[in-house]
Design an enzyme around this catalytic site. Sequence first.
Site, PDB file in Angstrom:
ATOM      1  N   GLU A  94      14.491 -15.242   0.713  1.00  0.00           N
ATOM      2  CA  GLU A  94      14.816 -16.303   1.677  1.00  0.00           C
ATOM      3  C   GLU A  94      13.881 -17.491   1.484  1.00  0.00           C
ATOM      4  O   GLU A  94      14.095 -18.562   2.029  1.00  0.00           O
ATOM      5  CB  GLU A  94      14.624 -15.798   3.124  1.00  0.00           C
ATOM      6  CG  GLU A  94      15.696 -14.842   3.596  1.00  0.00           C
ATOM      7  CD  GLU A  94      15.283 -14.110   4.882  1.00  0.00           C
ATOM      8  OE1 GLU A  94      14.280 -14.489   5.532  1.00  0.00           O
ATOM      9  OE2 GLU A  94      15.988 -13.133   5.224  1.00  0.00           O
ATOM     10  N   ASP A 131       0.830  -1.204   0.000  1.00  0.00           N
ATOM     11  CA  ASP A 131       0.000   0.000   0.000  1.00  0.00           C
ATOM     12  C   ASP A 131       0.871   1.263   0.000  1.00  0.00           C
ATOM     13  O   ASP A 131       1.857   1.333   0.744  1.00  0.00           O
ATOM     14  CB  ASP A 131      -0.859  -0.037   1.275  1.00  0.00           C
ATOM     15  CG  ASP A 131      -1.923   1.039   1.309  1.00  0.00           C
ATOM     16  OD1 ASP A 131      -2.824   1.001   0.478  1.00  0.00           O
ATOM     17  OD2 ASP A 131      -1.835   1.934   2.181  1.00  0.00           O
TER      18      ASP A 131
HETATM   19  C1  GLC Z   1      -4.238   3.024  -0.629  1.00  0.00           C
HETATM   20  C2  GLC Z   1      -5.486   2.189  -0.489  1.00  0.00           C
HETATM   21  C3  GLC Z   1      -6.600   3.071  -0.024  1.00  0.00           C
HETATM   22  C4  GLC Z   1      -6.206   3.698   1.302  1.00  0.00           C
HETATM   23  C5  GLC Z   1      -4.859   4.407   1.214  1.00  0.00           C
HETATM   24  C6  GLC Z   1      -4.302   4.725   2.572  1.00  0.00           C
HETATM   25  O1  GLC Z   1      -4.332   3.954  -1.641  1.00  0.00           O
HETATM   26  O2  GLC Z   1      -5.779   1.551  -1.702  1.00  0.00           O
HETATM   27  O3  GLC Z   1      -7.795   2.380   0.091  1.00  0.00           O
HETATM   28  O4  GLC Z   1      -7.179   4.620   1.691  1.00  0.00           O
HETATM   29  O5  GLC Z   1      -3.912   3.607   0.583  1.00  0.00           O
HETATM   30  O6  GLC Z   1      -3.825   3.574   3.213  1.00  0.00           O
END
Ligand code: GLC
Length: 562
Positions: free
Chosen positions: A261, A211
Amino acid sequence: MEMSSSPAAADADWWRQAVVYQIYPRSFADSDGDGLGDIRGIISRIPYLASLGIDAVWLGPFYPSALADGGYDVDDYRDVDPRLGTLVDFDEMTARLHANGIKVIVDIVPNHTSSRHAWFREALAAVKGSPARDRYIFRDGQAPDGAEPPSDWDAMGGGSAWTRVPDGQWYLHLFTEEQPDLNWANREVRDDFLATLRFWSDRGVDGFRVDVAHGLAKNLVEPLAAKARLADKSLPPGTHPFWDRDEVHDIYAEWRRVFNEYEPPRTAVAEAWVDRSRRHRYASPEGLGQAFNFDLLDANWNAGQFRSTITDNLAEAQQQGASTTWVLSNHDVVRHATRYGLPPESQGNRQNARTWLLSDGTSPALDRGLGIRRARAAILLMLALPGSAYLYQGEELGLHEVGNLPPERLQDPVFWRSGGTDKGRDGCRVPLPWTADGPSFGFGTGPAHLPQPAWFGLASVEAQKHDPASTLNLYGQALRWRRKLQAAESFEWIPGTRGQVVHFGRPGGWRSVTNFGTDPVPLPRGNVILASARLDGGQLPHDTSAWLLLPGGKPLTNAAGT
Ligand code: GLC
């Protein structure tokens, strides 16, 4: 275009052309009737996932969370939210998915924790300058009494990116105030994430979706630049104080050593909203290995835009060595069946699609049938491309966005933070309809956590399963054919591809042709094996794709784009 190894070459390459199905766990299937999807719900639907013919699932966050941002506010990276199950359930799910030949990718959220994370609570209880505060980004405020935030930066989704704590300091949160940013210059933070990657890898997880991968590394040497300066396009690449800094790749090089790993090495895909020219850094084999390309998702339903997106991304994949990724929908955007049913200015433009949401889905007028017709054509086109395909739960049912959720039921913080000027992302996160009726259309035994519209019944799995012409069956057939036909990552534009038609070839005589125009066009030569709509004799109607096999299929030439 000839690209590296075939997917069958080695298990380590399984991800290169995988079809990955994104599950938003809280909205997939609810096993205990509390209205929230859970791990046992996913287990109960493994036969469905297996019959669909996907290669992997990507599970959105299932960690303990107060749901300030749909679970992207993580309280504990090494546990399952008790409302969703236990680690024992997780292990059973992984084992059963594996037994069905389905790999498991989990979402990892490294840019920020939640404000309920033990570290953040410790930081709040600790004094200014303490090691506990150094895991996050705390600063004194401006103005003589520190009452002004350290900079004028906005958080994504609205409001200041800084929040003040009782002793007067401010902490940085690029997203909501419940998502404090971690300090990745701190060794303890880095080591803790390496431990988390091992924790899930040891449990058999095959890969990670990273993310906000372009966050993490920050340079917050004072004075902090004003937001007007940061918006300035002349800022040299890699020098923005918090997005896409060059040092972020040192972090991923450490992660790669952990991935390697394992046997086969764990995989990763970066969610990196960066300029295309910088994306290859995330997809490097010394880094995460693959990066999302959202260009198709950002394109209008337009032959020219699809053609250039394909040409550019395949060329980029060839240069970087990773396979490319194709995405039409995910949990952050208006579903593509809906985007394609709106006028062109709303299709590839996220903001305009959100304007439609603000009108409760009334303006501009949505052509629901056309949207689904185009979505069906788009998926055949996308699944014929080399590289990995990421599907978002419910798109196989041709689901439209739920455009008229009542404001009091909305959960996405974007709605409140934007002062109601952006309705947020709940419309694509409404729990799936499994049956034609029932309190939550088979999602669970009680009502769902977001209200489902009446039309979900007709769109349900039950309603579509036995209809050979349904979108669900189109996905199933396309995935079965793809499995049979998918070979090397080679691709050629068929000469004459221009105007409203997008026509390309893959190894073994596999061809995909899409008519984006309003008038029928003659079908090219070959035996039609699948079509997204009924074909009229030798014609390919408007907004329709067909897959064809050349008689006796022959190997591809190395022809590049048109
Ligand atoms: C990413 C995710 C989204 C979230 C953001 C903050 O873009 O896809 O849903 O709100 O990160 O974590």
